[in-house]
Design a protein around this motif. Structure first.
Motif, mmCIF file in Angstrom:
data_model
loop_
_atom_site.group_PDB
_atom_site.id
_atom_site.type_symbol
_atom_site.label_atom_id
_atom_site.label_comp_id
_atom_site.label_asym_id
_atom_site.label_seq_id
_atom_site.Cartn_x
_atom_site.Cartn_y
_atom_site.Cartn_z
ATOM 1 N N GLY A 26 5.763 7.420 -0.283
ATOM 2 C CA GLY A 26 4.990 6.325 -0.851
ATOM 3 C C GLY A 26 3.775 6.807 -1.615
ATOM 4 O O GLY A 26 2.864 7.400 -1.044
ATOM 5 N N HIS A 28 1.011 5.156 -3.599
ATOM 6 C CA HIS A 28 0.397 3.874 -3.954
ATOM 7 C C HIS A 28 -0.715 4.125 -4.978
ATOM 8 O O HIS A 28 -1.801 4.590 -4.633
ATOM 9 C CB HIS A 28 -0.169 3.197 -2.706
ATOM 10 C CG HIS A 28 0.868 2.896 -1.669
ATOM 11 N ND1 HIS A 28 1.451 1.647 -1.545
ATOM 12 C CD2 HIS A 28 1.447 3.681 -0.723
ATOM 13 C CE1 HIS A 28 2.327 1.676 -0.554
ATOM 14 N NE2 HIS A 28 2.344 2.897 -0.044
ATOM 15 N N THR A 30 -3.305 2.788 -7.884
ATOM 16 C CA THR A 30 -4.021 1.645 -8.448
ATOM 17 C C THR A 30 -4.744 2.086 -9.715
ATOM 18 O O THR A 30 -5.476 3.082 -9.706
ATOM 19 C CB THR A 30 -5.047 1.085 -7.447
ATOM 20 O OG1 THR A 30 -4.358 0.606 -6.288
ATOM 21 C CG2 THR A 30 -5.836 -0.064 -8.063
ATOM 22 N N GLU A 73 -5.317 6.719 -5.435
ATOM 23 C CA GLU A 73 -3.980 6.918 -4.867
ATOM 24 C C GLU A 73 -4.055 7.066 -3.356
ATOM 25 O O GLU A 73 -4.960 7.712 -2.825
ATOM 26 C CB GLU A 73 -3.345 8.173 -5.480
ATOM 27 C CG GLU A 73 -1.959 8.496 -4.960
ATOM 28 C CD GLU A 73 -1.416 9.795 -5.542
ATOM 29 O OE1 GLU A 73 -0.441 10.330 -4.972
ATOM 30 O OE2 GLU A 73 -1.970 10.276 -6.547
ATOM 31 N N SER A 76 1.951 6.214 2.100
ATOM 32 C CA SER A 76 2.386 5.440 3.269
ATOM 33 C C SER A 76 2.380 6.297 4.524
ATOM 34 O O SER A 76 1.779 5.941 5.533
ATOM 35 C CB SER A 76 3.787 4.865 3.039
ATOM 36 O OG SER A 76 3.762 3.861 2.053
ATOM 37 N N ILE A 103 4.326 3.192 -6.266
ATOM 38 C CA ILE A 103 4.160 1.759 -6.015
ATOM 39 C C ILE A 103 2.841 1.374 -6.679
ATOM 40 O O ILE A 103 1.777 1.824 -6.257
ATOM 41 C CB ILE A 103 4.140 1.457 -4.506
ATOM 42 C CG1 ILE A 103 5.450 1.939 -3.861
ATOM 43 C CG2 ILE A 103 3.929 -0.029 -4.255
ATOM 44 C CD1 ILE A 103 5.416 1.955 -2.350
ATOM 45 N N THR A 105 -0.281 -0.809 -8.610
ATOM 46 C CA THR A 105 -1.131 -1.988 -8.741
ATOM 47 C C THR A 105 -2.020 -1.776 -9.962
ATOM 48 O O THR A 105 -2.593 -0.696 -10.131
ATOM 49 C CB THR A 105 -1.995 -2.196 -7.487
ATOM 50 O OG1 THR A 105 -1.139 -2.486 -6.376
ATOM 51 C CG2 THR A 105 -2.973 -3.344 -7.675
ATOM 52 N N ASN A 117 1.600 -3.953 -6.121
ATOM 53 C CA ASN A 117 2.636 -3.267 -5.340
ATOM 54 C C ASN A 117 3.997 -3.346 -6.032
ATOM 55 O O ASN A 117 5.013 -3.685 -5.426
ATOM 56 C CB ASN A 117 2.722 -3.853 -3.931
ATOM 57 C CG ASN A 117 1.569 -3.401 -3.053
ATOM 58 O OD1 ASN A 117 0.882 -2.433 -3.364
ATOM 59 N ND2 ASN A 117 1.342 -4.102 -1.954
ATOM 60 N N ILE A 195 5.287 -5.477 -0.344
ATOM 61 C CA ILE A 195 5.841 -4.707 -1.466
ATOM 62 C C ILE A 195 7.170 -5.385 -1.777
ATOM 63 O O ILE A 195 8.206 -5.065 -1.182
ATOM 64 C CB ILE A 195 6.042 -3.230 -1.093
ATOM 65 C CG1 ILE A 195 4.738 -2.639 -0.553
ATOM 66 C CG2 ILE A 195 6.527 -2.433 -2.308
ATOM 67 C CD1 ILE A 195 4.871 -1.215 -0.046
#
Length: 287
Positions: A26, A28, A30, A73, A76, A103, A105, A117, A195
């Motif tokens: 994962g 993540h 943004t 960043e 998960s 993933i 945003t 997400n 998500i």
């Protein structure tokens, strides 16, 4: 290992002898464009070399050129042990590690959420990538038979059969609930936002009926998850029940049970006797 031709013919040595591989599940990301936020533009810096060869971020105390948007960043979860197995660019069984499992945003200049997400698709499936890897962690001691043949993760079905991240496509609220799962408080807050496109664990590549869920080794035509037939031949999960399902049959179990308990050596000895008896019976039947 060497006495099993299929192992020697179709597997990289490090498929078994790699002690571990880094697994970051994962990514993540943004991107926040609000309030004039800026961040280092690594591409612009790399293309800004002057006559002396230095790029714009060369001078001490500066990050060089910047562009709009602030990137952040998180991940998960991390794992190191028993990497997933798949097929590399040469068509051989190899360890896999997570690639870019993005993933996203995106927050606009006015502070509005443009994407939340979001997972981006590839021709193979979700862009939750896994890639073949030679992790350079080889040791003398190989993985155990069980770590591949009775491990859903190794086969591509996810850690513990992918059960830990089930339901992440919905908002997670942890609070008081009734017996049917309905929230009791009138006011609650979301602990983990949904998500929407992620309906399986990040470590899962395929389903048992052969549906590929994510991209795997997309840089190489031969790369991918373990093929369906190979997974079906490999998986030996739950074999204990081959004998122990009879444990509820008292009359049958009296014929094989002994007082006390059997340790691992005793179990192996019993299995050895059973297969030798089966071999003798088969030989007699074929005479």
């Amino acid at each position: 290992m060497w006495s099993i031709p299929a192992h020697m013919e179709s597997m990289e040595c490090y498929a078994c002898h790699a002690d571990w591989a880094p697994q970051c599940y994962g990514c993540h990301v943004t991107m926040d464009y609000s309030k004039g936020k800026m961040d280092v533009d690594w591409i612009a810096n790399a293309n800004s070399a002057g006559p002396d060869g230095l790029t714009a971020d060369g001078p001490l105390g500066t990050n060089g050129l910047k562009s709009a948007g602030k990137a952040s960043e998180t991940r998960s979860y991390l794992r190191w042990e028993t990497p997933v197995l798949g097929i590399n660019g040469e068509g051989r069984v190899t360890p896999l590690m997570p690639g870019c499992q993005v993933i996203s945003t995106v927050i606009g200049k006015d502070g509005s959420v443009l994407a939340k997400n979001e997972i981006w698709n590839t021709p193979e499936g979700k862009g939750i990538d896994h890639s073949p890897v030679q992790p350079h962690t080889a040791g003398r001691r190989a993985r155990t038979c069980e770590s591949c043949h009775s491990n859903p993760k190794a086969l591509g079905y996810g850690i513990e059969d992918g059960r830990f991240m089930r339901g992440v496509e919905k908002d997670l609220v942890v609070d008081l609930q009734d017996a049917k799962g309905a929230l009791l408080p009138g006011k609650t807050s979301v602990q983990s936002p949904a998500i929407p496109k992620l309906d399986h664990d990040l470590s899962q590549l395929v389903t048992r009926d052969g549906e590929q869920l994510v991209s795997v080794g997309s840089h190489w035509p031969l790369g991918g998850p373990l093929p369906q037939k190979m997974r079906e031949k490999m998986e030996r999960t739950g074999l204990c029940m081959g004998c122990h399902h009879k444990q509820a049959d008292g009359k049958f179990w009296e014929k094989v049970a002994e007082e006390g308990w059997r340790d691992n050596d005793a179990h192996r000895d019993l299995m050895k006797k059973a297969i030798e008896a089966y071999a003798d019976k088969s030989a007699t039947a074929n005479r």
